[in-house]
Design an enzyme around this catalytic site. Structure first.
Site, short mmCIF file in Angstrom:
data_model
loop_
_atom_site.label_atom_id
_atom_site.label_comp_id
_atom_site.label_asym_id
_atom_site.label_seq_id
_atom_site.Cartn_x
_atom_site.Cartn_y
_atom_site.Cartn_z
CE LYS A 68 -49.24 -93.25 16.93
NZ LYS A 68 -48.03 -92.39 17.02
CD GLN A 112 -47.67 -88.75 16.47
OE1 GLN A 112 -48.08 -89.63 17.23
NE2 GLN A 112 -47.28 -89.00 15.23
CG ASP A 135 -43.19 -93.95 19.60
OD1 ASP A 135 -43.95 -94.77 19.06
OD2 ASP A 135 -43.42 -92.72 19.62
#
Lengths: 314, 314
Positions: A68, A112, A135
């Site tokens: 990412k 994460q 997200d």
């Protein structure tokens, strides 16, 4: 009746499925994002900024975050990883998030998952400022998604919808099966796939959606899959989807990613679909790796740019 | 094949479907709520309070609100209607809601929909304090519902789930069709019906759910309905569900309410289901009126009590 029809079709199926190349499409999208970010900066704005928090030493998570960050830097996002070891407390993480929320120079924050068991993931997701939550896991973003309002959509779900669109797979009034009901993947996919395309989000796909999951009996999963024009599988169960479960010509979107070890001891990534066989029956199929995975990273870049643009209008 | 099986069953079907009496069940639930409110008050708490805002002169809306207020008073909720004429501005309504949000003596607020076209319903729903939003339409409540978190659930959707439970209709791993994808009814029903029963909300029903809607072709709607163990219809289209679309023994939950005029000029309320014929095939069926309708009012009473109890813990 149905298996007869199916065998007939197999007999005449000389052409393999169209491969939906997620890697190539992801590159295209990242190139578009890069151009947009260049324009954004040229218009006097600072480069979008992203902070990825990772807690603990899970190797897969570290690989994901590295990918990412690398993608972000390629498109012109100023991105950094913030690493903590597994004994970070929930309160310490909350206070780190709080600082990033308040920092006007930070546009996007990503934590994460999975987090260590000692930390409540849902509480952490809800601690992010919704407009920095790239997200799309915050309650407010989930609520907006489920109401077909403009919002930040979880990147994997957005990747599936974007692939269907860009590869011009017709969804309107078609039969779709979504396998897996996770709140970060299956649920938002099912939500967009069945929703009204005229609503504000612009993400509704107007298909008839069947949501299957661990408690769907195997014969019923087969029944729904055989009838489907589109199958989206997000379970992490290798070879769950076999050729005789697929209607000839159907589109197969494989969201699963599982690391398996073959006879020779080598590990490789596989999806939920028995690819080598299903590719002979399906009309279109995403490979694993190289399908939804790279598209997820590309959509995260889009989400980060969107967060930066949205933040600047406030 | 299927229609053959179906005719055979019809030939032997001498027993009519079990009638799921929503009126009787609603009374039972209201009696329970009444007892709980009595205990609540006996423990030194003030009676729960509800304010229903109605804008304009829609006769159906006025009837609904009257029924809600009457039910509320029966169970011991201190309830009042606040009426405005149709030229109330959106800003005025927002400021009224703001006062009710701030009023510590008010536990539940309900804005009867539809609102006049000049007012943005979504903005109004989101203006309510989420913990006073007894209709469960606020983004935060929708987000919590869709994440299987404890929340206030829209009363009609909650009524459907409560009927399935109290009448002991097995949903686990069963095939359910939800027809209609409205955000206040069809969507939350589909969400609870497919979700994991082990999650925090306790409302997940673990069935395989197919979401059908206006763009589901008629032959496909028939296909999914004939395969379903449970059909939940929420469309407002009278006689959409006919006997030959129903698997013998299936459970039919009719959420539709439409006022129709018969040959003699009399009006009556009907659901989405061709009741007189489907009752001969189904295993269980909700009547209209007297099914989901009264249960919706009962669940609103539960939501209001819940809001009062939740508010007091803050």
């Amino acid at each position: 009746m149905r298996s007869h029809t199916y065998n007939e079709s197999l007999g005449t199926a000389r052409i393999m499925a169209r491969i939906l190349d997620g890697k190539a499409l992801a590159k295209e999208i990242k190139d578009e994002v890069k151009i947009e970010i260049n324009n954004w900066i040229r218009n006097g704005n600072p480069a979008p900024t992203l902070r990825c928090i990772i807690v603990g030493e899970d190797p897969a998570s570290h690989t994901y975050v590295r990918n990412k960050i690398q993608a972000a830097r390629e498109v012109g996002i100023e991105a950094e990883t913030i690493r903590y070891d597994a004994n970070l407390t929930e309160e310490a993480l909350m206070s780190i998030i709080d600082s990033l929320n308040k920092d006007k120079n930070i546009n996007g924050i990503l934590v994460q998952l999975p987090l260590p068991n000692s930390i409540d993931e849902r509480r952490v997701c809800n601690a992010l400022a919704p407009e920095k939550d790239v997200d799309g896991f915050h309650i407010t973003n989930v609520g907006q998604l489920c109401l077909d309002m403009p919002t930040i959509v979880p990147a994997t779900a957005l990747a599936v919808v974007e692939m269907l669109r860009r590869f011009k797979i017709d969804t309107f009034g078609r039969n779709t099966v979504v396998i897996g009901r996770s709140k970060n993947v299956g649920m938002p996919i099912a939500m967009m796939l069945h929703s009204d395309g005229r609503h504000d989000s612009g993400l509704g796909m107007d298909s008839t959606v069947t949501i299957c999951h661990r408690h769907t009996p195997a014969d019923q999963l087969e029944f729904y899959c055989r009838h489907a024009d589109i199958i989206v599988s997000a379970t992490g169960l290798p070879k769950l989807i076999k050729a005789d479960m697929v209607k000839p010509g159907a589109t197969i979107i494989d969201v699963g990613i599982t690391r398996v070890t073959d006879e020779s001891g080598k590990t490789k990534l596989v999806g939920d679909v028995d690819y080598d066989e299903v590719v002979k029956v399906a009309g279109a199929i995403t490979p694993v790796p190289g399908g939804v995975g790279p598209m997820t990273v590309a959509m995260l870049m889009k989400n980060t740019l969107q967060a930066a643009q949205h933040n600047s209008f406030k």
